[in-house]
Design a protein around this motif. Structure first.
Motif, PDB file in Angstrom:
ATOM      1  N   GLU A 211       7.056 -16.751 -11.799  1.00 40.27           N
ATOM      2  CA  GLU A 211       7.281 -16.075 -13.073  1.00 40.27           C
ATOM      3  C   GLU A 211       7.285 -14.561 -12.938  1.00 40.27           C
ATOM      4  O   GLU A 211       8.025 -13.871 -13.610  1.00 40.27           O
ATOM      5  N   ARG A 212       6.418 -14.064 -12.062  1.00 41.48           N
ATOM      6  CA  ARG A 212       6.380 -12.611 -11.850  1.00 41.48           C
ATOM      7  C   ARG A 212       6.004 -12.329 -10.395  1.00 41.48           C
ATOM      8  O   ARG A 212       5.255 -13.102  -9.790  1.00 41.48           O
ATOM      9  N   VAL A 213       6.477 -11.231  -9.877  1.00 42.79           N
ATOM     10  CA  VAL A 213       6.068 -10.771  -8.550  1.00 42.79           C
ATOM     11  C   VAL A 213       5.871  -9.272  -8.629  1.00 42.79           C
ATOM     12  O   VAL A 213       6.671  -8.578  -9.250  1.00 42.79           O
ATOM     13  N   ASP A 214       4.816  -8.784  -8.031  1.00 44.14           N
ATOM     14  CA  ASP A 214       4.636  -7.335  -7.985  1.00 44.14           C
ATOM     15  C   ASP A 214       3.894  -6.930  -6.719  1.00 44.14           C
ATOM     16  O   ASP A 214       3.080  -7.692  -6.198  1.00 44.14           O
ATOM     17  N   VAL A 215       4.206  -5.745  -6.251  1.00 45.52           N
ATOM     18  CA  VAL A 215       3.417  -5.137  -5.190  1.00 45.52           C
ATOM     19  C   VAL A 215       2.120  -4.641  -5.808  1.00 45.52           C
ATOM     20  O   VAL A 215       2.130  -4.114  -6.920  1.00 45.52           O
ATOM     21  N   ALA A 216       1.001  -4.846  -5.133  1.00 41.10           N
ATOM     22  CA  ALA A 216      -0.282  -4.355  -5.634  1.00 41.10           C
ATOM     23  C   ALA A 216      -0.912  -3.457  -4.566  1.00 41.10           C
ATOM     24  O   ALA A 216      -0.198  -2.880  -3.749  1.00 41.10           O
ATOM     25  N   GLY A 217      -2.221  -3.331  -4.597  1.00 40.74           N
ATOM     26  CA  GLY A 217      -2.939  -2.592  -3.567  1.00 40.74           C
ATOM     27  C   GLY A 217      -2.569  -1.116  -3.473  1.00 40.74           C
ATOM     28  O   GLY A 217      -2.052  -0.526  -4.418  1.00 40.74           O
ATOM     29  N   SER A 218      -2.837  -0.543  -2.298  1.00 36.33           N
ATOM     30  CA  SER A 218      -2.632   0.896  -2.121  1.00 36.33           C
ATOM     31  C   SER A 218      -1.159   1.270  -2.211  1.00 36.33           C
ATOM     32  O   SER A 218      -0.826   2.410  -2.499  1.00 36.33           O
ATOM     33  N   LEU A 219      -0.286   0.301  -1.985  1.00 35.26           N
ATOM     34  CA  LEU A 219       1.150   0.574  -2.105  1.00 35.26           C
ATOM     35  C   LEU A 219       1.516   0.804  -3.572  1.00 35.26           C
ATOM     36  O   LEU A 219       2.316   1.679  -3.889  1.00 35.26           O
ATOM     37  N   ARG A 220       0.932   0.042  -4.461  1.00 32.59           N
ATOM     38  CA  ARG A 220       1.199   0.255  -5.895  1.00 32.59           C
ATOM     39  C   ARG A 220       0.564   1.561  -6.366  1.00 32.59           C
ATOM     40  O   ARG A 220       1.080   2.223  -7.265  1.00 32.59           O
ATOM     41  N   ARG A 221      -0.543   1.925  -5.756  1.00 29.92           N
ATOM     42  CA  ARG A 221      -1.170   3.201  -6.102  1.00 29.92           C
ATOM     43  C   ARG A 221      -0.446   4.361  -5.423  1.00 29.92           C
ATOM     44  O   ARG A 221      -0.777   5.517  -5.627  1.00 29.92           O
TER      45      ARG A 221
END
Length: 575
Positions: A180-190
């Motif tokens: 349904e959804r995909v996202d980059v998280a972690g330090s890459l999203r920051r």
DNA sequence: TAGTAGTGACTAACATTTGCCCACAAATG
């Protein structure tokens, strides 16, 4: 010892204390001190001279004394004493995947092993399995861990390298059934300038097929772990990727958890506890036994805590929680606010496209004005412009500017070399004829601090110099950059109305975020530019915007949000 | 160890998953 060496010493001490089994808070104190010293914009010597060491967050009387000792004696007696109990080389072993402080201590105490070579050899000979809690599988893991460490080191991956790798994986996952959804998280999203691993979050009800696909991707080298909600793999290029799969109804709490930072999460969870709630990646759980509170969005997570939404680049526990509590969060500059790019090159020097091609591409991207700033003569390797060629270029730019009409302006600038001896490449009367003058360092970057500062301040003090580009000249991860006394440069830039660049090239990101933040506190103006040598480089802009956001920059702080007229009025005012 | 309250003592960093060996260490943000 300098700031970096002192921070590293404190970091090593923290690791040694962890191996020794000291109290967690003592270890945290040393880690905090190391981090805060790394973030410092000023030389510790100067702060010591003012007697202000304890004004640094996390530095009390004891650590101030230790810093003073290191600054004056170049060594730390406490470290030497500690090293007699815990050989500093043991700290290296903590970097082996699967080894933590307790195991390292156990291996050292019972087998006398102090370095990676001995460790690997003992594991190969089956000498570790005699220890409680260790078996053949642990030995194999350690052998692989040491090998990976030797092969890839423990270095972090530059943002610009990790970004495309992560997005490729995201695209593949997005196409899977049930996702349904995909996202980059972690330090890459920051959007940290370098990242330790890639974190990806998927919303789906059935995790199994997604895990299956993820662990079998063609660029996966080894599967580090695979469970029902979480898997980790190592890619062929050495990057680690972590995947978590959770139901969409819990997307907000899980994305918040997986984006971090760790210390930001801890703060959020502390706030939750104060409100009688326990927060994890699945939900808020009221301590009084009431029903769980599910959050489908991050906004809902912050709202439940009574906070405004905090954008990912700010989530470092660097004061954003306090600001949010007080309702004083800045409104960060956004990609849509950027109207100009004030630093790019053309075929006149070392660019790969003509001025017209660059202008067309910039116009297509929706910009309203650009500055063509080719290199100056003394940077021969980049085919820098002589005064004569600069004049010829002016004619071409004025003609093109007319051709493009009033809605898109092409301004004539230069990226003028600050020579190793501090002289500028062009005399004042030439600079006066240009729309926008950039000065920058490309040579003599290893000069001592005094000389570097003399060159930079010489340029800043020149009334015709409008901006300093990539102030330190660093290249991530290869070149540390010149020894710039940032506090002094920022102060003088603010006083003279000289703009400081946030170079958006992911190899540069210079100024870096912590200096952006200081510049804003002091009141210097910033420009976010791509330094494009090809129209493809215009896409770097989002790295620059993210870096500015990490430094809490608002649209007001960034001159690229201004119209061409406002910018020209500002630079004409400089004296 | 820092910070705070108050001059010696107390508090302070959450909540989970996975692997591997059989209860715990390490790793994740």
């Amino acid at each position: 010892m300098n700031n970096r060496e002192i921070a590293e010493t404190f970091e090593t001490v923290a690791d040694m204390l962890a191996i020794r089994g000291d109290q967690i808070h003592r270890i945290i104190a040393y880690r905090r001190a190391a981090e805060n010293i790394r973030e410092l914009n000023r030389d510790l010597n100067a702060i010591m001279a003012e007697g202000n060491l304890t004004s640094i967050p996390g530095i009390g009387a004891t650590l101030a004394e230790k810093i003073e000792e290191m600054l004056t004696n170049n060594r730390l007696a406490f470290y030497d004493r500690l090293a007699e109990q815990i050989p500093p080389k043991l700290v290296e072993m903590l970097k082996v995947e699967g080894l933590g402080p307790k195991r390292v201590k156990q291996i050292y105490d019972s087998l006398g092993i102090t370095d990676l070579d001995q460790l690997s050899k003992a594991a190969q000979e089956g000498g570790l399995r005699q220890l409680p809690g260790m078996g053949a599988k642990s030995e194999a893991r350690i052998i692989a861990g040491v090998e990976a460490l030797v092969r890839h080191g423990d270095s972090r991956t530059p943002l610009g390298v990790a970004w495309p790798v992560a997005n490729l994986i995201v695209e593949q996952l997005r196409d899977l059934a049930g996702v349904e959804r995909v996202d980059v998280a972690g330090s890459l999203r920051r959007m940290r300038e370098s990242i330790g691993d890639i974190d990806i979050l998927v919303a789906a009800d059935d995790a199994e097929p997604i895990m299956e696909f993820f662990c079998a991707m063609e660029n996966v080298e080894t599967v580090l772990g695979r469970g029902p909600t979480k898997s980790s793999v190592n890619l062929i290029n050495g990057l680690q990727v972590d995947l978590r799969v959770l139901p969409a109804a819990r997307w907000g709490t899980s994305l918040s958890y997986f984006t971090g930072s760790k210390s930001h999460n801890v703060r959020l969870r502390e706030l939750a506890i104060k409100q009688g709630l326990s927060l994890n990646e699945y939900s808020f759980t009221p301590q009084d036994g009431q029903a769980d509170i599910l959050c489908a969005t991050e906004e809902a997570v912050y709202e439940t805590l009574g906070l405004p939404y905090i954008p990912p680049p700010m989530r470092e526990d660097k004061g954003e929680i306090e600001a949010a509590l007080k309702g004083e969060l800045p409104t960060l500059v956004q990609m849509e606010d950027i109207r100009s790019d004030l630093h790019m090159h053309s075929t006149w020097s070392d660019g790969k496209m003509t001025i017209k091609e660059m202008a067309e591409a910039a116009s297509r991207r929706g910009l309203s004005h650009i500055v063509i700033a080719d290199h100056s003569a003394s940077l021969g390797i980049a085919n820098g412009l002589t005064i004569e060629r600069l004049r010829d270029q002016a004619a071409e730019i004025r003609a093109l500017d007319r051709e493009f009409g009033p809605n898109f302006r092409i301004l004539h600038g230069t990226e003028m070399e600050i020579r190793a001896n501090g002289e500028l490449d062009f005399p004042d009367e030439i600079l006066a004829a240009l729309d926008f003058v950039i000065a920058s360092l490309h040579v003599g970057l290893r000069q001592p601090r005094e000389q570097i500062m003399e060159r930079l301040l010489g340029a800043v003090n020149n009334p015709h110099v409008d901006m300093i580009a990539h102030p330190t000249g660093r290249l991530i991860p290869d070149r540390p950059g010149a020894d710039v006394e940032m506090e002094v440069l920022i102060q003088r830039a603010a006083d003279t109305g000289t703009i400081l660049e946030v170079n958006a090239n992911p190899q540069r990101l210079d100024l870096q975020a912590k200096d952006v933040r200081r510049a804003i506190e002091i009141g210097a103006k910033l420009a976010i530019n791509t330094d494009a040598h090809h129209a493809d480089h215009f896409q770097f802009i989002h790295f620059g915007v993210a870096t500015a956001q990490r430094g809490w920059a608002t649209a007001e702080d960034v001159v690229n949000t201004w119209s061409a007229d406002k910018l020209m009025a500002f630079v004409e005012n400089k004296s």
